[in-house]
Design a protein around this motif. Structure first.
Motif, short mmCIF file in Angstrom:
data_model
loop_
_atom_site.label_atom_id
_atom_site.label_comp_id
_atom_site.label_asym_id
_atom_site.label_seq_id
_atom_site.Cartn_x
_atom_site.Cartn_y
_atom_site.Cartn_z
N ASP A 18 82.53 -24.21 -14.61
CA ASP A 18 81.57 -24.23 -15.70
C ASP A 18 80.35 -23.39 -15.31
N GLU A 19 80.27 -22.21 -15.86
CA GLU A 19 79.12 -21.30 -15.61
C GLU A 19 78.91 -21.05 -14.12
N ALA A 20 79.97 -20.65 -13.46
CA ALA A 20 79.91 -20.48 -12.00
C ALA A 20 79.02 -19.32 -11.56
N GLY B 47 82.04 -19.70 -26.54
CA GLY B 47 81.24 -20.19 -27.66
C GLY B 47 79.78 -20.07 -27.30
N ARG B 48 78.94 -20.02 -28.32
CA ARG B 48 77.50 -19.89 -28.05
C ARG B 48 76.97 -21.16 -27.38
N ASN B 49 75.72 -21.09 -26.95
CA ASN B 49 75.07 -22.25 -26.33
C ASN B 49 75.11 -23.47 -27.23
N GLY B 50 75.40 -24.59 -26.62
CA GLY B 50 75.36 -25.86 -27.36
C GLY B 50 76.54 -26.10 -28.28
N MET B 51 77.60 -25.27 -28.17
CA MET B 51 78.74 -25.42 -29.07
C MET B 51 79.75 -26.47 -28.59
N GLY B 52 79.58 -26.91 -27.33
CA GLY B 52 80.44 -27.99 -26.85
C GLY B 52 81.34 -27.66 -25.68
N LYS B 53 81.07 -26.56 -24.99
CA LYS B 53 81.94 -26.17 -23.87
C LYS B 53 81.86 -27.18 -22.73
N THR B 54 80.64 -27.49 -22.32
CA THR B 54 80.48 -28.45 -21.22
C THR B 54 80.99 -29.83 -21.63
N THR B 55 80.76 -30.19 -22.86
CA THR B 55 81.25 -31.49 -23.34
C THR B 55 82.78 -31.54 -23.29
N THR B 56 83.42 -30.45 -23.65
CA THR B 56 84.89 -30.37 -23.58
C THR B 56 85.35 -30.57 -22.13
N LYS C 143 77.57 -37.19 -32.49
CA LYS C 143 78.87 -36.53 -32.30
C LYS C 143 78.68 -35.13 -31.74
N ALA C 144 79.51 -34.79 -30.77
CA ALA C 144 79.39 -33.47 -30.15
C ALA C 144 80.67 -32.64 -30.33
N LEU C 145 81.81 -33.29 -30.29
CA LEU C 145 83.07 -32.56 -30.51
C LEU C 145 83.74 -33.09 -31.78
N ALA D 274 81.58 -38.07 -28.56
CA ALA D 274 80.18 -38.26 -28.94
C ALA D 274 79.37 -38.75 -27.76
N TYR D 275 78.07 -38.46 -27.81
CA TYR D 275 77.13 -39.04 -26.86
C TYR D 275 76.45 -40.17 -27.62
N GLY D 276 76.87 -41.39 -27.41
CA GLY D 276 76.36 -42.50 -28.19
C GLY D 276 76.68 -42.27 -29.66
N ASP E 116 81.96 -18.92 -18.97
CA ASP E 116 81.01 -17.97 -18.39
C ASP E 116 80.41 -17.13 -19.51
N LYS E 117 79.26 -16.56 -19.21
CA LYS E 117 78.61 -15.75 -20.24
C LYS E 117 79.01 -14.28 -20.18
N SER E 118 79.61 -13.87 -19.06
CA SER E 118 79.95 -12.44 -18.93
C SER E 118 81.27 -12.11 -19.60
N PRO F 168 81.18 -28.33 -11.50
CA PRO F 168 80.29 -28.55 -12.65
C PRO F 168 79.18 -27.52 -12.75
N GLU F 169 78.63 -27.43 -13.94
CA GLU F 169 77.47 -26.58 -14.18
C GLU F 169 76.37 -27.08 -13.24
N GLY F 170 75.64 -26.16 -12.61
CA GLY F 170 74.54 -26.59 -11.75
C GLY F 170 74.94 -26.82 -10.31
P1 ATP Z 1 75.60 -24.54 -22.96
O1 ATP Z 1 76.24 -23.22 -22.77
O2 ATP Z 1 74.18 -24.44 -23.47
O3 ATP Z 1 75.74 -25.45 -21.78
P2 ATP Z 1 77.75 -25.95 -24.31
O4 ATP Z 1 78.61 -25.18 -25.21
O5 ATP Z 1 78.26 -26.28 -22.96
O6 ATP Z 1 76.35 -25.22 -24.20
P3 ATP Z 1 77.34 -28.77 -24.62
O7 ATP Z 1 76.47 -28.90 -23.42
O8 ATP Z 1 78.72 -29.26 -24.52
O9 ATP Z 1 77.37 -27.26 -25.08
O10 ATP Z 1 76.61 -29.46 -25.85
C1 ATP Z 1 77.27 -29.72 -27.09
C2 ATP Z 1 76.38 -30.59 -27.97
O11 ATP Z 1 76.24 -31.90 -27.40
C3 ATP Z 1 74.97 -30.06 -28.13
O12 ATP Z 1 74.57 -30.29 -29.46
C4 ATP Z 1 74.16 -30.88 -27.16
O13 ATP Z 1 72.84 -31.01 -27.60
C5 ATP Z 1 74.89 -32.21 -27.18
N1 ATP Z 1 74.75 -32.90 -25.89
C6 ATP Z 1 75.12 -32.44 -24.68
N2 ATP Z 1 74.87 -33.33 -23.70
C7 ATP Z 1 74.32 -34.40 -24.32
C8 ATP Z 1 73.84 -35.69 -23.86
N3 ATP Z 1 73.91 -36.02 -22.57
N4 ATP Z 1 73.33 -36.50 -24.79
C9 ATP Z 1 73.27 -36.18 -26.10
N5 ATP Z 1 73.73 -35.00 -26.60
C10 ATP Z 1 74.23 -34.13 -25.73
#
Ligand code: ATP
Length: 229
Positions: free
Chosen positions: A156-158, A37-46, A18-20, A13-15, A188-190, A85-87
């Motif tokens: 991550d999204e190289a 997984g689609r955008n925002g599904m939790g890949k970067t968080t993982t 919950k994210a995962l 979780a972020y505070g 990656d998106k491709s 990392p992404e970016g």
């Molecule tokens: P993308 O492809 O858009 O990067 P992703 O699959 O990598 O998407 P994450 O970045 O892991 O997704 O985000 C997963 C969830 O956690 C999302 O709901 C996002 O809004 C939330 N989240 C990500 N970073 C933070 C943060 N720093 N603070 C609060 N919530 C966050």
């Protein structure tokens, strides 16, 4: 093949947010695994949990047979997790060569090998990284991770936001690394490139693993359903 990375029902979780909710995945030594997984599904968080930039709240994470609970980010890097990392963050005021040298740890990877992998970097060794193109910065970020001589490279999204020709250079680099037997976890998106390089894929939806299997078992039905392509 021995298991290098394993996540079992990882939650984070972020505070208070919950994210995962239960990410599981397995990666064996020498394998390339795509985290999808689609955008925002939790890949970067993982990925942040694996590299210990975010501490997981539940489940189990292990790397090279070691439970990562209580292991810090610098320590997991020392154990062999090399994150791009992404970016593509590089140390902007430093030159390309300096960016590579500060990352160096003993092992087979050195500046010469990074230059051979990405010849474009070779001509730019004395330039500061801030003056590089996006694609060159990405190559530098990968080179820097390789200089740490990782056992696992995480991308991550190289190829995000890069011109097609530069993307192809990055993918050629990834294929060369795979051919050498490096273990890679990639986001990656491709889909086309992922299918050509990955051994298996993990799909996450709303912070939860919904599928993991061999890349040949990734059917159009699955990609339609979970990736919306
Ligand atoms: P993308 O492809 O858009 O990067 P992703 O699959 O990598 O998407 P994450 O970045 O892991 O997704 O985000 C997963 C969830 O956690 C999302 O709901 C996002 O809004 C939330 N989240 C990500 N970073 C933070 C943060 N720093 N603070 C609060 N919530 C966050």
């Amino acid at each position: 093949m021995s298991r290098l990375l394993e996540l079992e029902n990882v939650t984070a979780a972020y505070g208070a947010v919950k994210a995962l909710f239960g990410v599981s995945l397995a990666l064996d030594e020498g394998q390339v695994v795509a985290l999808m997984g689609r955008n925002g599904m939790g890949k970067t968080t993982t990925i942040r949990c694996i590299s210990r930039l975010l501490l997981h709240s539940g489940g189990r994470l292990s790397f090279a047979g070691r439970d990562l609970k209580g292991v810090s980010a610098p320590k997991v890097a020392q154990l062999g997790v090399g994150l791009v990392p992404e970016g593509r963050r590089c140390f902007a005021p430093l030159t390309v060569a300096e960016n590579l040298v500060v990352a160096a740890r003993p092992g087979p990877w050195d500046i010469e090998r990074v230059q051979a992998l990405f010849p474009r970097l070779k001509e730019r060794m004395r330039q500061t990284s801030a003056t590089l193109s996006g694609g060159e910065q990405q190559m530098l970020a990968i080179g820097r991770a390789l200089m740490t001589n990782p056992r696992l490279l995480i991308l991550d999204e190289a190829t995000e936001g890069l011109a097609p020709v530069v993307r192809q250079e990055i993918w050629a680099g990834v294929r060369a690394l795979k051919a050498e037997g490096l273990s890679i976890l990639l986001v990656d998106k491709s889909l086309k490139e992922i299918v050509s390089v990955a051994d298996s894929a993990v799909i996450i939806e709303r912070g939860e693993t919904v599928w993991q299997g061999g890349i040949d078992a990734l059917t159009p039905e699955l990609t339609d359903r979970y990736l919306g392509v």
